[in-house]
Scaffold this active site. Structure first.
Site, PDB file in Angstrom:
ATOM      1  N   ASP A  82      -8.945  -4.642  -6.241  1.00 52.27           N
ATOM      2  CA  ASP A  82      -8.363  -3.726  -5.268  1.00 52.27           C
ATOM      3  C   ASP A  82      -8.526  -2.274  -5.728  1.00 52.27           C
ATOM      4  O   ASP A  82      -8.188  -1.922  -6.863  1.00 52.27           O
ATOM      5  CB  ASP A  82      -6.886  -4.069  -5.103  1.00 52.27           C
ATOM      6  N   SER A 115       0.832  -1.196   0.000  1.00 51.06           N
ATOM      7  CA  SER A 115       0.000   0.000   0.000  1.00 51.06           C
ATOM      8  C   SER A 115       0.879   1.263   0.000  1.00 51.06           C
ATOM      9  O   SER A 115       1.688   1.452  -0.908  1.00 51.06           O
ATOM     10  CB  SER A 115      -0.946  -0.035   1.200  1.00 51.06           C
TER      11      SER A 115
END
Length: 674
Positions: free
Chosen positions: A498, A446
């Site tokens: 995602d 991330s």
């Protein structure tokens, strides 16, 4: 549709948003009225206590008042359910009903006070059922008043009084000079920026108010205000648009013919390249997950995590082993040891220092892969969120790269912070003094993935053999020139639908435009869209056949603001003006940013819906950055970003063993865009 204008200001609620709250209150009021009526009928003529006459009159007036309120709520629910998001004409009487309902709060408030006075002064000797009924009526009234106050705070728009004032001061918006329009638009944007900056300061009141934080608040406020300033939609419109867009994307996916995909790396003709990189990625992902410290370890091991960590949490390892500049680690160090399987002596530096633009990381010796490994933590604090949201572009100076070099400002600053720590504090020097033959590997998930990618770009010139594995990196990270350059040494891993790898300012602008397109073309009432959308998200089924294309619509109508409202902000909105144009705006307002490196895309195989304990198999393929230029709406868009889910998918691929994941992904294709 635009928010309702009531009591001289705009609110974040539309005239078609009162179906569900109105129906809920109607149900409560109906039960209340029936209970009061039963009490009155059973005790009629027998109110012979001290305040019996007053009680009789109180119940009669309460029944009449509740009946009027019930009729008003019936009208509100019925009128609010009429028309569509695009067509508020059938709801033109809603304003009068809202004013009527507001007026009815006055006698209800007075009667609630009288009921409280009667209970305290005149209820002596009365039937306990009568006293209990009055107490219940009083409590119910006050609960409704409190709920209404909370609701008013929720739908209150701080900019509500400025927009109408700015617009109503001119009798004809069509005749405004361009300079006057620009000036009004500038004022509205400035006010919106101030409001968002105040919200951020309130939300982050516990953080230090230094120059970095003030600069971050200002840049984030400008970004958010500019994103919302040119639309006049309420939150429920956005929810309806997302529900429609999800169903439309699923329909497109079901109708799509199978397409060819890359079976090998764009830079290598070998089929085995994908398998080799999968093995390396699965190994590095364990270190990226470990960087989150004890919170992720306990989350991934809910039954045994606390027990395994409890023994060593309070021990200070710094005295035992020379960690350069290491913090007092506690449970974080213990969880990293448990997750990675490394020994204490394998760690060179561990830092959980966390400020805006300064994120935790650790450096360790990975003897299995013969690498000096740098793992960067992802988003885990409010300060990390501020770093994420500092999304404007910042120029970078990188040797050997032809073309314009710029990147996400917040992540670029974080990468520079770690770069200075590694180089200036001698952390990498000490690591390579211990293991000079090892290569440098950088990894993260991330925010940590984006930081690791930019850090790899900065270190590439001095460590030409370095490798970087970025898991679920932010989509709006680096310029095209940097993205092409990073393909030599960066591997990005993206799972399913995602959201984060598809998250960039241009992508969000595109999503906003598509939402506007969906809600402006749908011919169903909003409450039906939301009900079907909730059912579809939870139970699945067939996507509703809502109209989605701009068919039989005149271009001059499409260029008008949504619902025909004369709003200056909307008239100059590129979002609305692009409804009748091609899929992409002709003049993008933001610099394009891309995912780093080569992209390994992992999707689920098998049926689109499965029960919670069914086996899940994955497939991996090389993809291109253009496959992530649209946000895909799905219940899995957040779950597929979680580090433990990504790790399970990688382990499943490398060990050839399916995992039971719940809930499962709704789809396994990244190519369904509309």
């Amino acid at each position: 549709m635009p928010g309702m204008v009531v009591f001289g200001r705009r609110w974040r609620i539309a005239s078609d948003d009162l179906v569900f709250p109105g129906a809920f209150e109607l149900f409560i009021r109906a039960l209340w009225w029936i209970g009061t009526l039963v009490l009155y009928i059973n005790h009629k003529g027998r109110f012979d206590c001290q305040g019996g006459a007053v009680l009789h009159n109180y119940l009669v007036v309460l029944l009449v008042l509740l009946a009027i309120i019930i009729l008003t709520l019936c009208a509100i629910v019925y009128i609010s359910a009429q028309g569509t998001i695009m067509n508020p004409g059938p709801r033109r009487s809603m304003l009068a009903l809202v004013y009527l309902r507001a007026v009815l709060y006055i006698p209800e408030f007075v009667w609630a006070c009288l009921g409280a006075v009667w209970v305290s002064d005149n209820s002596t000797g009365c039937d306990p059922a009568e006293v209990g009924a009055v107490i219940g009526a009083v409590i119910s009234s006050w609960v409704i008043f409190l709920s209404m106050a909370v609701g008013v705070l929720i739908v209150f728009d701080p900019l509500g009084s400025t927009k109408p004032a700015a617009l109503q001061s001119h009798s004809g918006l069509r005749d405004l000079e361009s300079s006057e329009s620009s000036q009004l638009f500038y004022r509205a944007r400035t006010m919106a920026t101030r409001v968002w900056e105040s919200r951020l300061r309130l939300l982050c009141c516990c953080l230090p108010q230094d120059d970095n934080h003030r600069a971050a608040f200002s840049s984030i406020a400008q970004l958010v205000s500019s994103f919302f300033i040119d639309t006049d939609l309420v939150p429920s419109d956005i929810a309806a648009g997302l529900a429609l867009l999800h169903q439309e994307q699923d329909k497109m996916e079901h109708c799509r013919d199978p397409e060819e995909v890359l079976t090998h790396s764009p830079s290598s003709p070998l089929r085995e390249d994908l398998e080799v990189e999968l093995e390396k990625a699965a190994h590095c992902m364990q270190f990226a997950v470990a960087a989150y410290g004890w919170p992720m370890y306990v989350y991934s091991n809910p039954l045994t995590g606390l027990c395994k960590l409890s023994g060593d949490c309070c021990r200070n390892r710094n005295a035992e082993y020379d960690l350069v500049g290491g913090d007092n680690l506690g449970c974080h160090f213990t969880s990293i040891l448990q997750s990675t399987g490394l020994q204490y002596r394998d760690f060179i530096h561990i830092s959980f220092h966390n400020q805006i633009y300064e994120i935790p990381f650790y450096v360790a010796l990975d003897h299995k892969r013969e690498a000096v490994l740098v793992a960067v933590r992802g988003t885990l604090s409010l300060k990390d969120v501020l770093t994420d949201l500092s999304a404007e572009c910042e120029n970078l100076s990188v040797e050997g790269v032809s073309g314009t070099c710029y990147a996400h400002k917040g992540i670029s600053q974080a990468a520079n912070y770690i770069y200075k720590k590694l180089v200036n504090d001698g952390i990498l020097s000490q690591a390579f003094n211990i293991a000079p033959e090892y290569k440098l590997v950088i990894t993260g998930h991330s925010l940590g993935a984006g930081t690791a990618s930019l850090l790899a770009v900065l270190l590439r010139s001095t460590h030409p053999t370095l490798e970087c594995y970025a898991f679920s990196p932010p989509g709006g990270l680096m310029s095209k020139a940097l993205a092409d350059y990073s393909k030599q040494f960066v591997i990005s891993v993206v799972l399913g639908k995602d959201l984060v790898p598809r998250l960039s300012i241009p992508n969000m602008e595109d999503l906003k435009r598509r939402i506007l397109k969906m809600v402006s073309n749908c011919s169903k009432p909003k409450y039906k869209i939301l009900m079907h959308g909730c059912w579809y998200e939870v139970f699945g089924g067939t996507p509703d056949d809502f109209p989605t294309e701009m068919e039989n619509r005149r271009e001059e109508v499409l260029n008008q603001p949504l619902l025909g409202e004369e709003s200056l902000l909307v008239r100059h909105s590129s979002s609305y003006q692009s409804l009748s144009s091609d899929d992409s705006p002709t003049h993008p307002t933001h610099l394009p940013l891309y995912l780093p490196g080569r992209i390994m895309y992992i999707t689920e195989e098998g049926p689109t819906r499965r029960h919670c304990f069914s086996q899940v198999r994955y497939r991996a393929e090389w993809s291109s950055e253009m496959a992530f230029r649209n946000v895909l709406i799905s219940p899995r868009m957040i779950a597929d970003h979680m580090p433990d889910v990504v790790l399970r998918a990688l382990l499943s691929l490398t060990r050839d063993r399916p995992f039971a994941l719940c809930p499962s992904s709704m789809s396994n294709s990244h190519l369904n865009v509309i």
